[in-house]
Design a protein around this motif. Structure first.
Motif, short mmCIF file in Angstrom:
data_model
loop_
_atom_site.label_atom_id
_atom_site.label_comp_id
_atom_site.label_asym_id
_atom_site.label_seq_id
_atom_site.Cartn_x
_atom_site.Cartn_y
_atom_site.Cartn_z
N THR A 98 3.34 12.75 2.04
CA THR A 98 2.98 11.39 1.61
C THR A 98 4.23 10.52 1.47
O THR A 98 4.27 9.37 1.94
CB THR A 98 2.22 11.44 0.28
N LEU A 99 5.24 11.06 0.82
CA LEU A 99 6.47 10.29 0.63
C LEU A 99 7.10 9.91 1.96
O LEU A 99 7.49 8.75 2.17
CB LEU A 99 7.46 11.09 -0.22
N TRP A 100 7.18 10.87 2.88
CA TRP A 100 7.88 10.58 4.14
C TRP A 100 7.04 9.68 5.05
O TRP A 100 7.58 8.78 5.69
CB TRP A 100 8.23 11.90 4.82
N LEU A 101 5.74 9.92 5.15
CA LEU A 101 4.90 9.08 5.99
C LEU A 101 4.84 7.65 5.45
O LEU A 101 4.92 6.68 6.22
CB LEU A 101 3.49 9.67 6.08
N ALA A 102 4.68 7.52 4.14
CA ALA A 102 4.64 6.18 3.55
C ALA A 102 5.97 5.47 3.71
O ALA A 102 6.02 4.25 3.97
CB ALA A 102 4.26 6.28 2.06
N MET A 103 7.06 6.20 3.56
CA MET A 103 8.38 5.58 3.74
C MET A 103 8.55 5.08 5.18
O MET A 103 9.05 3.97 5.41
CB MET A 103 9.46 6.59 3.39
N PRO A 137 -0.61 4.94 12.39
CA PRO A 137 -0.96 6.34 12.07
C PRO A 137 -0.25 6.86 10.83
O PRO A 137 -0.82 7.64 10.06
CB PRO A 137 -0.52 7.09 13.34
N TYR A 138 1.00 6.44 10.60
CA TYR A 138 1.72 6.87 9.40
C TYR A 138 1.06 6.30 8.15
O TYR A 138 0.98 6.96 7.12
CB TYR A 138 3.18 6.44 9.49
N ASP A 139 0.61 5.05 8.25
CA ASP A 139 -0.10 4.43 7.13
C ASP A 139 -1.38 5.20 6.82
O ASP A 139 -1.67 5.53 5.66
CB ASP A 139 -0.41 2.98 7.51
N VAL A 140 -2.14 5.52 7.86
CA VAL A 140 -3.42 6.19 7.67
C VAL A 140 -3.23 7.59 7.09
O VAL A 140 -3.88 7.99 6.11
CB VAL A 140 -4.18 6.25 9.01
N TYR A 141 -2.30 8.35 7.65
CA TYR A 141 -2.16 9.74 7.22
C TYR A 141 -1.35 9.87 5.93
O TYR A 141 -1.39 10.93 5.30
CB TYR A 141 -1.55 10.58 8.34
N GLN A 182 2.10 -2.96 15.73
CA GLN A 182 1.49 -2.19 14.63
C GLN A 182 1.04 -0.81 15.08
O GLN A 182 0.87 0.08 14.25
CB GLN A 182 0.30 -2.97 14.06
N GLN A 183 0.90 -0.63 16.39
CA GLN A 183 0.51 0.69 16.89
C GLN A 183 1.56 1.74 16.55
O GLN A 183 1.26 2.93 16.53
CB GLN A 183 0.34 0.62 18.41
N GLU A 184 2.80 1.33 16.29
CA GLU A 184 3.87 2.28 16.03
C GLU A 184 3.85 2.83 14.61
O GLU A 184 4.52 3.82 14.34
CB GLU A 184 5.22 1.63 16.33
N TRP A 185 3.15 2.16 13.69
CA TRP A 185 3.16 2.68 12.32
C TRP A 185 1.78 2.85 11.70
O TRP A 185 1.67 3.44 10.62
CB TRP A 185 4.02 1.80 11.41
N ARG A 197 0.83 -1.20 0.00
CA ARG A 197 0.00 0.00 0.00
C ARG A 197 0.87 1.26 0.00
O ARG A 197 0.58 2.22 -0.72
CB ARG A 197 -0.92 -0.02 1.21
N GLN A 198 1.95 1.24 0.78
CA GLN A 198 2.84 2.41 0.79
C GLN A 198 3.57 2.56 -0.55
O GLN A 198 3.84 3.68 -0.99
CB GLN A 198 3.86 2.30 1.92
N ASP A 199 3.91 1.44 -1.19
CA ASP A 199 4.51 1.54 -2.53
C ASP A 199 3.55 2.19 -3.51
O ASP A 199 3.96 2.98 -4.38
CB ASP A 199 4.91 0.14 -3.02
N CYS A 200 2.28 1.85 -3.38
CA CYS A 200 1.26 2.49 -4.24
C CYS A 200 1.20 3.98 -3.98
O CYS A 200 1.16 4.79 -4.92
CB CYS A 200 -0.09 1.83 -4.00
N TYR A 201 1.23 4.36 -2.69
CA TYR A 201 1.22 5.79 -2.36
C TYR A 201 2.46 6.49 -2.91
O TYR A 201 2.38 7.62 -3.39
CB TYR A 201 1.16 5.98 -0.85
#
Length: 718
Positions: A150-155, A287-291, A282-285, A97-101
C-alpha cells in the motif's frame, strides 16, 4: 413616305404650309453638355455614396473584428484557466486519496507492530500450540506485506500524478496570451481600405457580392448551425467581403499561434484536448491507485484475522477467559463480513464469505486444546478443526486472487453526477468497482458546453475538431501498451505475487502440521524438543514460573496438574504428601536426623549427631540497596564467625554470623562473563564457584584489593 410627329389635337396642316423653323446648332450642344454634366454629377454622387457606404462598412467591420478577436482570446484565456483547474483538481483527487491510504497504512503498521512485538502471545508466558501460532503469524506476515505494498503503490501513484500535472501545467495547458505581433496582425488601419478591390469599394447594396467560380473559396460563416432568419440577414458562402476573407486567413493562421496541440492522432476525441491528454497520461498510474486501495482491503482483512487469533491465544493461555474470547471472535467475525459487504460486489459464488468462519474453527480447536480432560478422541477432533481452518484460508486466499484480477471485458461505467467514472477500455477488478472511487476526464462535452480553445486550435491548424476514429479494442490496446509484455500492470503483478505467496504459505503450514500430527506421540525425534523429550503435539516441556508463582507452567496446556505430562486429572491420583497436613519444616527436621544414618550405611564417616549441633538462630541483616543475595558461604576455620553472602551476578558481602552485622562489601572480579553463580564454597584455600555455564572459578586467599576479589577460571574443571 416619311411622316412627322405632331402633338395630339394639333390642327392639320396642308402640304402647302411652311416647314418648321430649324433650331440653332449651339443649342443642341449645350443641352448635351448639361445632360453629360448631370450624368457625371449623378455618377459622382452615386460613387461617393457607394464609397462612403462601403468605407463605413469596412470601418464598422474592423472595429467588430478587433473587438471579436480580443473577446475570443479573453474567453479562451478564461477557459484555459478553468482547464488548468480541471487538471489540478483531478490530480488533487488522486494525491489526497493516496495520502489517505498512507495514513491508514501507517496506522495499521503501528497496530500490527504492537501485536507482533510487545503484545504477542508467548512473550510473557509459554506460547499457545504451534498450529494457532501459525494462523496468527501467517496473517501477520500477510498484513505486513500488503501494508508495505500500500505504501509503495500509493507513493508511486501520488508522485506520478503530481509530476504529470506539473508537466502539463508548465508546458502545454498555458494561458493563450496574445503577443504584440498577434495584436498588430489583428489591428487594421483605415488606409488599408485603399487596398481593397474596386468592386468592394463601389459595391452596390442589396446585390450579390460574389458567385462561385474556378479557384474561389466559399463556405464562410457556415461552420456552425444558425437559424434561418440569421442566415438570411448574414452574408455567407461566397457572398462576403474580400477583407473578411483575408481576416479569416490571418486569424486562423497567425492570431491564435499560442494554442498548440499535444495529442497523438489516435488519442484525439470529442472532449477538450487537456482532458484527452490527461486521460492518456493517467493510464500510467491508475493501476497503482486502484491496487493501493485493494492492498488496504487485503491488509486489514489479514490484520483482523491475526488480531482475532492473537486474542484466542491470549484469552486461553493467559487470562483463561473462554467466554470473553467468544465475544471477541463474534465481533471480529461481524466486522470482516461488513468489510466484505462494503467493498465487494457479488460476483459468482461468494467464496470470500468463508474466510471469517476460520475464526470459529480455530476457537473450537483451542477449546479442545485447553480442555482439562484430555483423550485421543477429542485430540483427533481438534486436529480436524485445525485442518478445516487451514483449508478455509486456502480457499479464501484463492478467491481473493480471483476477485482482485483485472476484468478482461469490464462493463461500461455509466456517467452519473457525483459518481466514479473511467473509460470502458480500462481493465479494473469489477468486483471492487464501487470502492475504487476513480475519476477520469470525460470523453465528450456535455450538452450546451463549448470548447472555444479547441475551436481556435482547429481553425489554426485548418482542420475540423477531432472526433476520434479508433475502435474500443484499439483504444484498450493503446491504454495497456505500457503495462508490460502481457498487458499486465506492475501494480497488479505485485499484488498477485503477494496473494500467491500467501497460498503457498497456507499450504506449507498445512503440510507442516500434518507432519506434526503423524509424528506426535511416537519415538520419532521432534525438530524442536530436546533429545529424550517425548514427541507430543501439545508440548509438555516445563518453563520457569513467573515471579511470585511456585507452580511451573506447562507449554500449550492447562498447567502442570492438568496437562498431558500428567496424563489425568490430579484428583484421580492418590498424593499422600500433597494431602498431608505435615509442615514442611517438620519434614526437613526428620530428614536431617536421617542423614547421619544414611551416610553410615554408605561407609562414610558419620557427621555429629543432630543433638550435638548448635541451634541455628536467625539474625537480622541490613542489606545494601540493589543487593540480592542468592548464596551463603561459611568462612574457613581461621574465620569461623564470618560468612560471605553472594549474589548470582558476582557481588558479595562479608557478615558476622553471630551479630548479623555487615562487615565489608566486595565484588568478585572475572565472574560475570562466565554466567550466573549457582554454587559456592569457602575454605582455607579460598572461594570456589560454579556457574550456570558449567565453569568453575577459584578466588584464591581472602585478601581483597580495593574491594575486589580476583577469581580465575580453572581449566578442565567442567
Amino acid at each position: 413616305g416619311s411622316s412627322s410627329r405632331r402633338a395630339p389635337n394639333a390642327p392639320p396642316y396642308s402640304h402647302n404650309a411652311p416647314p418648321p423653323t430649324p433650331r440653332p446648332q449651339h443649342t443642341s450642344l449645350a443641352a448635351m453638355e448639361v445632360a453629360a454634366a448631370a450624368t457625371a454629377a449623378t455618377a459622382g454622387g452615386v460613387g461617393m455614396g457607394l464609397f462612403s457606404y462601403n468605407r463605413g462598412n469596412y470601418m464598422f467591420d474592423q472595429k467588430n473584428h478587433y473587438a471579436r478577436f480580443t473577446a475570443g482570446l479573453n474567453m479562451a484565456i478564461a477557459q484555459t484557466g478553468m482547464y488548468r483547474q480541471d487538471i489540478a483538481q483531478l490530480t488533487e483527487l488522486t494525491v489526497s486519496r493516496q495520502d489517505c491510504y498512507h495514513g491508514i497504512a501507517a496506522m495499521g503498521l503501528t497496530i500490527l507492530t504492537a501485536i507482533y512485538c510487545p503484545g504477542r502471545v508467548g512473550l510473557h508466558t509459554p506460547p499457545p500450540p504451534g498450529w494457532l501460532m501459525g494462523l496468527m503469524f501467517v496473517n501477520i506476515a500477510g498484513c505486513y506485506m500488503f501494508l508495505g505494498l500500500t505504501l509503495w503503490l500509493a507513493m508511486h501513484a501520488s508522485m506520478r500524478a503530481d509530476t504529470a500535472a506539473t508537466h502539463m501545467l508548465t508546458r502545454f495547458v498555458r494561458l493563450p496570451i496574445p503577443s504584440q505581433g498577434m495584436l498588430d496582425k489583428a489591428r487594421k488601419f483605415l488606409a488599408s481600405f485603399e487596398e481593397q478591390p474596386l468592386k468592394e469599394v463601389f459595391r452596390v447594396p442589396f446585390t450579390r457580392h460574389d458567385k462561385p467560380g474556378q479557384g474561389k473559396k466559399g463556405g464562410y460563416n457556415e461552420d456552425r448551425e444558425i437559424d434561418g432568419d440569421a442566415a438570411r440577414r448574414a452574408r455567407h458562402g461566397y457572398d462576403v467581403p474580400a477583407w473578411y476573407k483575408k481576416e479569416k486567413a490571418v486569424d486562423n493562421s497567425h492570431a491564435s499561434e499560442t494554442i498548440g496541440s499535444m495529442m497523438p492522432l489516435d488519442a484525439r476525441g470529442t472532449a477538450p484536448e487537456h482532458f484527452e491528454a490527461y486521460r492518456e497520461i493517467q493510464q500510467e498510474w491508475f493501476p497503482y491507485d486502484v491496487y493501493a486501495r485493494l492492498s488496504i482491503f487485503l491488509a486489514f482483512m489479514h490484520l483482523i484475522h491475526c488480531w482475532a487469533y492473537q486474542q484466542i491465544g491470549h484469552q486461553f493461555q493467559e487470562t483463561r477467559a473462554i467466554f470473553a474470547c467468544f465475544c471477541v471472535i463474534l465481533c471480529m467475525f461481524v466486522l470482516q463480513h461488513s468489510i466484505l459487504t462494503l467493498d465487494i460486489v457479488p460476483r459468482g459464488v461468494p467464496l470470500q464469505r468463508l474466510g471469517p468462519f476460520a475464526l470459529w474453527f480455530a476457537y473450537a480447536a483451542a477449546v479442545i486444546e485447553y480442555a482439562r480432560w484430555f483423550n485421543p478422541a477429542t485430540q483427533a477432533i481438534g486436529f480436524v478443526l485445525v485442518y478445516i481452518a487451514y483449508g478455509i484460508h486456502i480457499v479464501y486466499t484463492l478467491q481473493l486472487l480471483y476477485l482482485c484480477a483485472p476484468a478482461q471485458e469490464p462493463p461500461a461505467v455509466a456517467e452519473s453526477p457525483g459518481a466514479s467514472w473511467w473509460p470502458g477500455e480500462w481493465r479494473l477488478p469489477s468486483a471492487f468497482q464501487h470502492a475504487i472511487w476513480l475519476v477520469a476526464p470525460p470523453k465528450a462535452l456535455a450538452d450546451g458546453q463549448t470548447d472555444i480553445v479547441g475551436e481556435l486550435r482547429a481553425a489554426q491548424t485548418g482542420r475540423a475538431p477531432a472526433t476520434g476514429g479508433a475502435t474500443e479494442a484499439e483504444k484498450r490496446a493503446d491504454v495497456h501498451r505500457a503495462l508490460g509484455k502481457q498487458g499486465e500492470s506492475p501494480a497488479w503483478f505485485n499484488v498477485k505475487v503477494g496473494l500467491i505467496a500467501m497460498v503457498i504459505a497456507w499450504i506449507f503450514l498445512t503440510f507442516g502440521f500434518t507432519i506434526e500430527v503423524i509424528n506426535q506421540g511416537t519415538s520419532h525425534p521432534s525438530l524442536l524438543n530436546a533429545p529424550g523429550m517425548p514427541n507430543n503435539a501439545r508440548d509438555p516441556r516445563y518453563r520457569p514460573a513467573k515471579v511470585g508463582l511456585t507452580e511451573p507452567t506447562e507449554v500449550g496446556t492447562g498447567g502442570a496438574f492438568h496437562g498431558p505430562a500428567v496424563g489425568v486429572h490430579g484428583s484421580a491420583v492418590h498424593r499422600r504428601l500433597q494431602e498431608s497436613a505435615i509442615d514442611g519444616k517438620e519434614i526437613a527436621a526428620k530428614l536431617s536426623e536421617l542423614l547421619p544414618y544414611l551416610q553410615g550405611l554408605s561407609g562414610q564417616e558419620a557427621p555429629p549427631a543432630a543433638e550435638s549441633r548448635a541451634a541455628v538462630a536467625a539474625s537480622p541483616v541490613q542489606w545494601p540497596a540493589l543487593f540480592e543475595p542468592e548464596h551463603l558461604a561459611c568462612g574457613p576455620s581461621e574465620r569461623p564467625t564470618v560468612a560471605a553472602a553472594l549474589s548470582k551476578h558476582g557481588r558479595g558481602m562479608f557478615l558476622n554470623i553471630e551479630t548479623g552485622a555487615a562487615l565489608q562489601h566486595f565484588v568478585l572480579e572475572g565472574v560475570a562473563s562466565n554466567g550466573r553463580i549457582i554454587s559456592a564454597t569457602w575454605d582455607d584455600h579460598g572461594l570456589l564457584l560454579a556457574t550456570s555455564t558449567g565453569s568453575v572459578l577459584e578466588c584464591a586467599g581472602s585478601a581483597l584489593l580495593d574491594g575486589r576479589w580476583k577469581c580465575l577460571l580453572l581449566e578442565g574443571a567442567k
